[in-house]
Design a protein around this motif. Structure first.
Motif, PDB file in Angstrom:
ATOM      1  N   ASN A  77       0.845  -1.198   0.000  1.00 14.10           N
ATOM      2  CA  ASN A  77       0.000   0.000   0.000  1.00 14.10           C
ATOM      3  C   ASN A  77       0.882   1.250   0.000  1.00 14.10           C
ATOM      4  O   ASN A  77       0.935   1.999   0.959  1.00 14.10           O
ATOM      5  CB  ASN A  77      -0.910  -0.038   1.239  1.00 14.10           C
ATOM      6  CG  ASN A  77      -1.894   1.108   1.241  1.00 14.10           C
ATOM      7  OD1 ASN A  77      -2.338   1.559   0.190  1.00 14.10           O
ATOM      8  ND2 ASN A  77      -2.217   1.602   2.422  1.00 14.10           N
ATOM      9  N   VAL A  78       1.604   1.438  -1.110  1.00 19.10           N
ATOM     10  CA  VAL A  78       2.492   2.589  -1.214  1.00 19.10           C
ATOM     11  C   VAL A  78       2.057   3.458  -2.388  1.00 19.10           C
ATOM     12  O   VAL A  78       1.382   2.997  -3.300  1.00 19.10           O
ATOM     13  CB  VAL A  78       3.966   2.152  -1.435  1.00 19.10           C
ATOM     14  CG1 VAL A  78       4.488   1.409  -0.225  1.00 19.10           C
ATOM     15  CG2 VAL A  78       4.114   1.311  -2.694  1.00 19.10           C
ATOM     16  N   LYS A  79       2.463   4.725  -2.339  1.00 25.19           N
ATOM     17  CA  LYS A  79       2.202   5.597  -3.488  1.00 25.19           C
ATOM     18  C   LYS A  79       3.071   5.149  -4.645  1.00 25.19           C
ATOM     19  O   LYS A  79       4.260   4.874  -4.482  1.00 25.19           O
ATOM     20  CB  LYS A  79       2.555   7.045  -3.131  1.00 25.19           C
ATOM     21  CG  LYS A  79       1.392   7.849  -2.606  1.00 25.19           C
ATOM     22  CD  LYS A  79       1.652   9.355  -2.724  1.00 25.19           C
ATOM     23  CE  LYS A  79       0.527  10.102  -2.010  1.00 25.19           C
ATOM     24  NZ  LYS A  79       0.566  11.547  -2.232  1.00 25.19           N
TER      25      LYS A  79
ATOM     26  N   GLN B 114      10.806  10.263  -5.038  1.00 23.11           N
ATOM     27  CA  GLN B 114      11.419  10.903  -3.871  1.00 23.11           C
ATOM     28  C   GLN B 114      12.896  10.527  -3.774  1.00 23.11           C
ATOM     29  O   GLN B 114      13.381   9.654  -4.482  1.00 23.11           O
ATOM     30  CB  GLN B 114      10.720  10.434  -2.598  1.00 23.11           C
ATOM     31  CG  GLN B 114      10.904   8.941  -2.352  1.00 23.11           C
ATOM     32  CD  GLN B 114      10.449   8.497  -0.955  1.00 23.11           C
ATOM     33  OE1 GLN B 114       9.946   9.282  -0.165  1.00 23.11           O
ATOM     34  NE2 GLN B 114      10.644   7.230  -0.651  1.00 23.11           N
TER      35      GLN B 114
ATOM     36  N   GLU C 179      14.320   1.270   1.197  1.00 27.54           N
ATOM     37  CA  GLU C 179      13.100   0.839   1.874  1.00 27.54           C
ATOM     38  C   GLU C 179      11.923   1.626   1.315  1.00 27.54           C
ATOM     39  O   GLU C 179      11.902   2.859   1.372  1.00 27.54           O
ATOM     40  CB  GLU C 179      13.211   1.097   3.385  1.00 27.54           C
ATOM     41  CG  GLU C 179      14.057   0.084   4.127  1.00 27.54           C
ATOM     42  CD  GLU C 179      13.477  -1.338   4.051  1.00 27.54           C
ATOM     43  OE1 GLU C 179      12.235  -1.487   4.153  1.00 27.54           O
ATOM     44  OE2 GLU C 179      14.266  -2.292   3.861  1.00 27.54           O
ATOM     45  N   TYR C 180      10.957   0.909   0.759  1.00 21.81           N
ATOM     46  CA  TYR C 180       9.733   1.559   0.293  1.00 21.81           C
ATOM     47  C   TYR C 180       8.606   0.544   0.446  1.00 21.81           C
ATOM     48  O   TYR C 180       8.295  -0.208  -0.472  1.00 21.81           O
ATOM     49  CB  TYR C 180       9.877   2.030  -1.160  1.00 21.81           C
ATOM     50  CG  TYR C 180       8.821   3.040  -1.576  1.00 21.81           C
ATOM     51  CD1 TYR C 180       8.774   4.298  -0.987  1.00 21.81           C
ATOM     52  CD2 TYR C 180       7.867   2.732  -2.537  1.00 21.81           C
ATOM     53  CE1 TYR C 180       7.814   5.218  -1.353  1.00 21.81           C
ATOM     54  CE2 TYR C 180       6.895   3.662  -2.919  1.00 21.81           C
ATOM     55  CZ  TYR C 180       6.874   4.903  -2.324  1.00 21.81           C
ATOM     56  OH  TYR C 180       5.920   5.822  -2.683  1.00 21.81           O
ATOM     57  N   GLY C 181       8.055   0.474   1.626  1.00 18.16           N
ATOM     58  CA  GLY C 181       7.072  -0.545   1.933  1.00 18.16           C
ATOM     59  C   GLY C 181       7.706  -1.928   1.960  1.00 18.16           C
ATOM     60  O   GLY C 181       7.035  -2.926   1.718  1.00 18.16           O
TER      61      GLY C 181
ATOM     62  N   ARG D 156      -6.367   6.293   1.493  1.00 17.93           N
ATOM     63  CA  ARG D 156      -5.162   6.921   0.996  1.00 17.93           C
ATOM     64  C   ARG D 156      -3.974   6.009   1.275  1.00 17.93           C
ATOM     65  O   ARG D 156      -3.781   5.561   2.389  1.00 17.93           O
ATOM     66  CB  ARG D 156      -4.987   8.248   1.730  1.00 17.93           C
ATOM     67  CG  ARG D 156      -3.743   8.971   1.366  1.00 17.93           C
ATOM     68  CD  ARG D 156      -3.733  10.324   2.102  1.00 17.93           C
ATOM     69  NE  ARG D 156      -2.394  10.853   2.170  1.00 17.93           N
ATOM     70  CZ  ARG D 156      -1.721  11.286   1.122  1.00 17.93           C
ATOM     71  NH1 ARG D 156      -2.254  11.226  -0.069  1.00 17.93           N
ATOM     72  NH2 ARG D 156      -0.512  11.757   1.260  1.00 17.93           N
ATOM     73  N   PRO D 157      -3.169   5.711   0.237  1.00 19.52           N
ATOM     74  CA  PRO D 157      -2.024   4.846   0.489  1.00 19.52           C
ATOM     75  C   PRO D 157      -1.015   5.529   1.393  1.00 19.52           C
ATOM     76  O   PRO D 157      -0.802   6.732   1.297  1.00 19.52           O
ATOM     77  CB  PRO D 157      -1.427   4.600  -0.899  1.00 19.52           C
ATOM     78  CG  PRO D 157      -1.979   5.644  -1.775  1.00 19.52           C
ATOM     79  CD  PRO D 157      -3.236   6.175  -1.144  1.00 19.52           C
ATOM     80  N   ALA D 158      -0.428   4.752   2.279  1.00 23.53           N
ATOM     81  CA  ALA D 158       0.633   5.291   3.115  1.00 23.53           C
ATOM     82  C   ALA D 158       1.856   5.508   2.245  1.00 23.53           C
ATOM     83  O   ALA D 158       2.198   4.671   1.430  1.00 23.53           O
ATOM     84  CB  ALA D 158       0.966   4.310   4.232  1.00 23.53           C
ATOM     85  N   ALA D 159       2.490   6.656   2.389  1.00 23.84           N
ATOM     86  CA  ALA D 159       3.731   6.860   1.656  1.00 23.84           C
ATOM     87  C   ALA D 159       4.762   5.897   2.211  1.00 23.84           C
ATOM     88  O   ALA D 159       4.907   5.758   3.411  1.00 23.84           O
ATOM     89  CB  ALA D 159       4.204   8.307   1.816  1.00 23.84           C
ATOM     90  N   GLY D 160       5.451   5.186   1.342  1.00 26.91           N
ATOM     91  CA  GLY D 160       6.399   4.176   1.779  1.00 26.91           C
ATOM     92  C   GLY D 160       7.526   4.787   2.571  1.00 26.91           C
ATOM     93  O   GLY D 160       7.570   4.681   3.792  1.00 26.91           O
TER      94      GLY D 160
END
Lengths: 222, 280
Positions: free
Chosen positions: A129-131, A136, A176-178, B3-7
């Protein structure tokens, strides 16, 4: 191997500046990669010319955009074969962002489209569940030391991507991204970064400098 | 919609350079322009200060705009090693292609996309969503704009319902288009990011329109850059913590040396916002 100061223009003698072929398949912003390699002392040429590519000390497959159109553009320009040949003959090779993903056999972004198949496996959508995209700066975690990552440590670098390479032994660094995401690949002579070194300020320029120096050293031995 | 959590969720600080005929200017509500130097030099300085990206908004009106803008992008690609976006006057896919080929990482489309939203889809299809930024200029306006979006309050002077309305041409031209509906539509068409400017706040130094920021952030799934009204470093913090923005854009507080990007990052970090340190 010549040590260069980050940000220095390098010397101007053409002999000491290794020729780096930046594959020009006509998609988006490829010029930034060329200009940053130049800044780090390479004679970097944005090119689709087979002769020039064959002559180069190192080959860079840059890129932004989607897997399907980029792969189509590579095939249209014949650069798919050039890329495979350069990787196969052992020359230092660097894929950047979509240029990393194109190295694999296929991608969930474009089902049915064959990638270059230089590296095994399938590129998959960033899980969880990441953008998406990850757009970034993020911090590297180095898993395997590699000349490519020398001096980078836990550097912050710039990512823009929605898909990622499979986690395997050739993943030299993660972010690290989810969960852990493949950030840099080191597989013999084939190196690749999911992030954009040409857009990652000092650490990015350092990585490109490492690549240029490595290509120069490899060419001197060959 | 959840809303997705920002990683990683690392915030970005983006200095914005308004450019007219190749020189940096910053208008107060786009009036009373003051020259503040060479855009490439300034952008390079921001790169060295630790800025995460730079945005150029080209407000050149003259007919040689295309050439001066391309020249700016060319020179920037040689000196600046962080991502940069160019906006202003992009009307066609060919315009976008020229700028991206010259070395821009993203193009921000504004008026042309409001007139013809498919432009964003065309750019995203050819070059990827990551380089297609929808620049959205918004004012609070009275009167019913859309049945689908409830009013956000009562207009302070005119009375009646207030909604967020898209304005074009530097905030001068009302469109009657609901900003939230537009933001949703334009991201569905492929915009990879929204540059959201409150024209009510732009140049006032009163801080972001946090309600506007929060409303758009909650409506879309792509990163939102908050813009318009920054006068203090705490405004930047508010944009992220209260507005929910992924990135914050500011101009004059950086251009005139009141604050450095490093100070802004230190303030953000002190407030608990994850962000790349300026000296990283």
């Amino acid at each position: 191997m010549t040590r260069r100061i980050v940000g220095a223009q390098g010397d101007t003698s053409a002999q000491s500046r290794p020729l780096i072929a930046v594959l020009d398949y006509g998609i988006g912003n490829l010029r930034s990669a060329q200009k940053s390699l130049e800044r780090m002392g390479a004679d970097a040429r944005l090119t689709a010319d087979a002769g020039l590519i064959a002559e180069a000390a190192g080959v860079v497959l840059p890129g932004v955009g989607a897997f399907g159109p980029c792969m189509a553009a590579l095939c249209r320009t014949g650069l798919d074969e050039q890329a495979r040949a350069a990787a196969a003959d052992g020359r230092p090779f660097l894929g950047i962002c979509i240029g990393l993903q194109l190295l694999y056999e296929e991608s969930e972004e474009a089902p049915g489209v064959a990638g270059l198949g230089i590296l095994p496996g399938v590129v998959r959508l960033l899980p969880g569940n990441v953008k998406r995209p990850q757009m970034q700066w993020n911090r590297l975690g180095v898993r395997v030391s590699s000349p490519l990552l020398e001096g980078l440590g836990d550097a912050w670098v710039y990512f823009v991507h929605s898909f990622a390479a499979p986690m395997a032994d050739n993943v030299a660094a993660v972010c690290e991204y989810g969960g852990p995401v493949a950030a840099a690949i080191a597989d013999n002579n084939v190196w690749a970064t999911q992030f954009h070194p040409e857009k990652s300020a000092r650490p990015g320029l350092r990585l490109l400098e490492n690549f240029v120096n490595h290509a120069q050293a490899a060419a001197a031995v060959a | 919609m959840s809303r997705p959590a920002a990683g990683g969720g690392n915030a970005r600080i983006i200095p914005c350079l308004d450019v007219d005929a190749g020189r940096v200017v910053k208008g107060v509500n786009f009036v009373d322009l003051a020259d503040a130097g060479d855009p490439v030099e300034l952008a390079s300085r921001y790169d060295q200060q630790g800025a995460d990206e730079v945005v150029f908004l080209d407000i050149t009106a003259s007919s040689d705009r295309r050439e001066t803008t391309l020249d700016l992008v060319y020179r920037t690609a040689e000196e600046v090693f962080i991502p940069f976006t160019i906006g202003g006057g992009i009307r066609t896919v060919d315009d976008a292609r020229r700028l991206l080929r010259a070395g821009a990482d993203k193009v921000a489309v504004n008026t042309a996309a409001v007139n013809r939203p498919e432009l964003v889809a065309e750019i995203a299809d050819e070059f990827g969503s990551q380089c297609a930024v929808a620049s959205v200029d918004v004012r609070r306006a009275g009167g019913p704009l859309s049945a689908a979006t409830p009013p956000i309050g009562t207009h302070p002077t005119a009375g009646g319902d207030v909604r967020f309305e898209i304005f074009t041409h530097g905030g001068r031209t009302p469109t009657g288009i609901d900003a939230v509906e537009y933001a949703i539509r334009i991201t569905e068409l492929g915009a990879g990011e929204i540059l959201l400017t409150s024209m009510d706040r732009d140049g006032t130094r009163d801080g972001f329109d946090l309600e506007l920021t929060r409303t758009v952030v909650e409506a879309v799934r792509v990163p939102v850059i908050a813009s318009g009204g920054v006068g203090t470093l705490d405004h930047l913090v508010e944009g992220v913590l209260e507005g929910g923005a992924d990135a914050v854009l500011a101009a004059s507080i950086f251009h005139f040396g009141e604050h450095t990007v490093a100070e802004a990052k230190a303030r953000m970090a002190a407030a608990g916002i994850p962000i790349r340190p300026a000296d990283a």
